[in-house]
Design a protein around this motif. Structure first.
Motif, short mmCIF file in Angstrom:
data_model
loop_
_atom_site.label_atom_id
_atom_site.label_comp_id
_atom_site.label_asym_id
_atom_site.label_seq_id
_atom_site.Cartn_x
_atom_site.Cartn_y
_atom_site.Cartn_z
N GLU A 6 33.12 36.71 23.37
CA GLU A 6 33.86 37.42 22.34
C GLU A 6 35.34 37.07 22.36
O GLU A 6 36.09 37.49 21.49
CB GLU A 6 33.74 38.93 22.56
CG GLU A 6 32.32 39.44 22.48
CD GLU A 6 32.17 40.76 23.22
OE1 GLU A 6 33.17 41.48 23.35
OE2 GLU A 6 31.05 41.04 23.66
N LEU A 7 35.73 36.32 23.37
CA LEU A 7 37.16 36.04 23.51
C LEU A 7 37.51 34.65 23.01
O LEU A 7 36.67 33.76 22.95
CB LEU A 7 37.59 36.17 24.98
CG LEU A 7 37.38 37.54 25.60
CD1 LEU A 7 37.88 37.54 27.03
CD2 LEU A 7 38.07 38.61 24.78
N GLU A 35 45.02 40.11 38.46
CA GLU A 35 43.59 40.08 38.79
C GLU A 35 43.40 39.42 40.16
O GLU A 35 44.34 38.85 40.71
CB GLU A 35 42.83 39.27 37.72
CG GLU A 35 43.03 39.77 36.30
CD GLU A 35 42.27 41.06 35.99
OE1 GLU A 35 41.54 41.56 36.85
OE2 GLU A 35 42.45 41.56 34.86
N HIS A 36 42.16 39.45 40.65
CA HIS A 36 41.89 38.88 41.98
C HIS A 36 42.20 37.38 42.03
O HIS A 36 42.56 36.85 43.07
CB HIS A 36 40.43 39.12 42.37
CG HIS A 36 40.11 40.56 42.53
ND1 HIS A 36 40.77 41.37 43.44
CD2 HIS A 36 39.22 41.37 41.90
CE1 HIS A 36 40.29 42.59 43.37
NE2 HIS A 36 39.37 42.62 42.44
N ASP A 37 42.07 36.72 40.89
CA ASP A 37 42.31 35.26 40.89
C ASP A 37 43.77 34.91 40.62
O ASP A 37 44.10 33.75 40.45
CB ASP A 37 41.40 34.59 39.84
CG ASP A 37 41.73 35.04 38.42
OD1 ASP A 37 42.59 35.93 38.26
OD2 ASP A 37 41.12 34.50 37.48
N GLY A 38 44.63 35.92 40.56
CA GLY A 38 46.04 35.65 40.36
C GLY A 38 46.45 35.60 38.89
O GLY A 38 47.64 35.49 38.58
N SER A 39 45.48 35.67 37.99
CA SER A 39 45.83 35.74 36.56
C SER A 39 46.31 37.15 36.22
O SER A 39 46.15 38.07 37.03
CB SER A 39 44.61 35.37 35.70
OG SER A 39 43.59 36.35 35.85
N TYR A 40 46.89 37.30 35.04
CA TYR A 40 47.41 38.60 34.62
C TYR A 40 46.76 39.04 33.32
O TYR A 40 46.62 38.24 32.38
CB TYR A 40 48.93 38.56 34.47
CG TYR A 40 49.63 38.72 35.80
CD1 TYR A 40 50.11 39.95 36.21
CD2 TYR A 40 49.75 37.63 36.66
CE1 TYR A 40 50.72 40.11 37.45
CE2 TYR A 40 50.35 37.77 37.90
CZ TYR A 40 50.84 39.02 38.29
OH TYR A 40 51.43 39.17 39.52
N THR A 41 46.38 40.32 33.26
CA THR A 41 45.77 40.87 32.06
C THR A 41 46.66 41.99 31.51
O THR A 41 47.12 42.84 32.27
CB THR A 41 44.38 41.45 32.37
OG1 THR A 41 43.58 40.43 32.99
CG2 THR A 41 43.69 41.93 31.10
N SER A 64 42.11 35.70 24.84
CA SER A 64 42.55 36.90 24.13
C SER A 64 41.47 37.37 23.17
O SER A 64 40.56 36.62 22.83
CB SER A 64 43.85 36.64 23.37
OG SER A 64 43.64 35.70 22.35
N ASN A 65 41.58 38.61 22.72
CA ASN A 65 40.59 39.13 21.78
C ASN A 65 41.00 38.75 20.36
O ASN A 65 42.01 38.08 20.14
CB ASN A 65 40.42 40.64 21.94
CG ASN A 65 41.65 41.39 21.48
OD1 ASN A 65 42.72 40.82 21.34
ND2 ASN A 65 41.50 42.68 21.26
N GLY A 154 39.20 47.28 23.78
CA GLY A 154 38.24 46.35 24.38
C GLY A 154 38.14 46.50 25.87
O GLY A 154 38.66 47.45 26.46
N ARG A 155 37.46 45.54 26.44
CA ARG A 155 37.18 45.58 27.87
C ARG A 155 37.36 44.18 28.41
O ARG A 155 37.01 43.20 27.76
CB ARG A 155 35.74 46.06 28.07
CG ARG A 155 35.19 45.95 29.47
CD ARG A 155 33.73 46.39 29.47
NE ARG A 155 33.62 47.85 29.37
CZ ARG A 155 33.71 48.67 30.42
NH1 ARG A 155 33.93 48.18 31.62
NH2 ARG A 155 33.58 49.95 30.28
#
Length: 299
Positions: A6-7, A35-41, A64-65, A154-155
DNA sequence: TTCCAGGTACCCC
DNA sequence: GGGGTACATGGA
């Protein structure tokens, strides 16, 4: 991050002078989480995204959505604008490093910083909340406010994402309802400011990047709960005023310890910095903020 | 317990 | 116009 059908996926090439942790943990924005992988949400203008940077390949990957419907070209423009990718930070850093050895060291420590181009309404409310508080608690209050007054959009993984509340949503809320977010005495500032801004639907805020700094400052200072520090942060972080130098307790500490300006004289600090670091004093402020905070943490 | 955190409003002189 | 002080809350 793992692909999600969906992204939408965007990959931006040749991105330099960029560090996600420095940018999203700098206290300029409060809604991006690591996030755990170092990315940012996080959520930007009702659109959520997961952002990761590969510093070996100089690529930025954004999932992104689809809330901001449109072509990849439009999405690209949207994120380049938000992340300030069209500004030449290499040149700015060179200019600022030449000013003095303090700034040179600050830039070596935090050279991946960028000034995000945030939404003025969200930035205004966030920095009213920020007064006399600390970054973890500010984040908590804002997240709580988004869950109560924003919309679920969203999720991502196991994280529910909410938009920042619309002006009308907060204008309609009572002080008691707002205070459920643990805003303390700031709840009535938010309520009153929201009602004030709801009168014109936020038109001035959204066009303030075209206004002079004097006009923008005058408007912001007329709002309850907004003093010089909050006004200057809103101008720098959401109105493209890169020459504005907000002075908070941390920057004041830096200007006192590193530049010898009297502790309590915030006006003198601002005046000195806006002359000395012109026209990039706002960006210089971010390097200093990061530098002084980091040096105190490691003591 | 006390102090501090990305300050501001309000009162007093 | 400058100088003090109260203001909610939570973490160290």
């Amino acid at each position: 991050m793992a692909g999600n059908s969906e992204l939408n996926k965007l990959v931006l090439e040749d991105v330099r002078d960029f560090d996600t942790a420095q940018i999203f943990e700098s206290g300029q924005c409060f809604r991006f989480v690591c996030e755990h992988d170092g990315s940012y949400t996080g959520v930007v203008r009702g659109c959520f995204a997961n952002i990761s940077y590969n510093n070996e390949e100089d690529t930025l990957t954004i999932w992104s959505n689809y809330l901001n419907e449109g072509s990849d070209a439009l999405r690209l423009r949207f994120w380049r604008e938000y992340l300030d990718l069209d500004r030449d930070y290499k040149e700015i850093k060179r200019t600022l490093s030449d000013k003095d050895s303090v700034m040179e060291k600050a830039i070596l420590a935090a050279g991946g910083l960028r000034v995000l181009n945030q939404e003025p309404w969200e930035t205004l409310v966030s920095f009213i909340i920020s007064q006399n508080s600390n970054i973890p608690r500010i984040r908590g209050c804002i997240e709580d406010m988004c869950e109560r007054f924003g919309e679920k959009i969203g999720r991502f993984g196991d994280r529910e994402l909410y938009s920042f509340p619309a002006i009308a949503e907060l204008a309609d809320a009572t002080v008691d309802e707002l205070d459920l977010c643990k805003l303390g005495y700031r709840a009535q500032y938010i309520a009153e400011t929201a009602r004030r801004i709801n009168i014109d639907g936020g038109v001035f805020l959204d066009t303030a990047d075209k206004a002079t700094s004097e006009r923008a400052e005058e408007y912001l200072l007329s709002l309850p709960g907004v003093g010089p520090k909050v006004a200057h942060c809103v101008m720098l972080f959401s109105m493209k005023k890169a020459d504005i130098f907000p002075v908070d307790v941390w920057v004041a500490r830096a200007m006192h310890q590193l530049y010898g300006i009297p502790e309590d004289d915030h006006d003198a600090m601002r005046e000195y910095a806006q002359n000395h670091f012109a026209p990039w004093s706002g960006i210089a402020q971010m390097y200093l903020f990061e530098y002084i905070r980091r040096s105190e943490k490691t003591v």
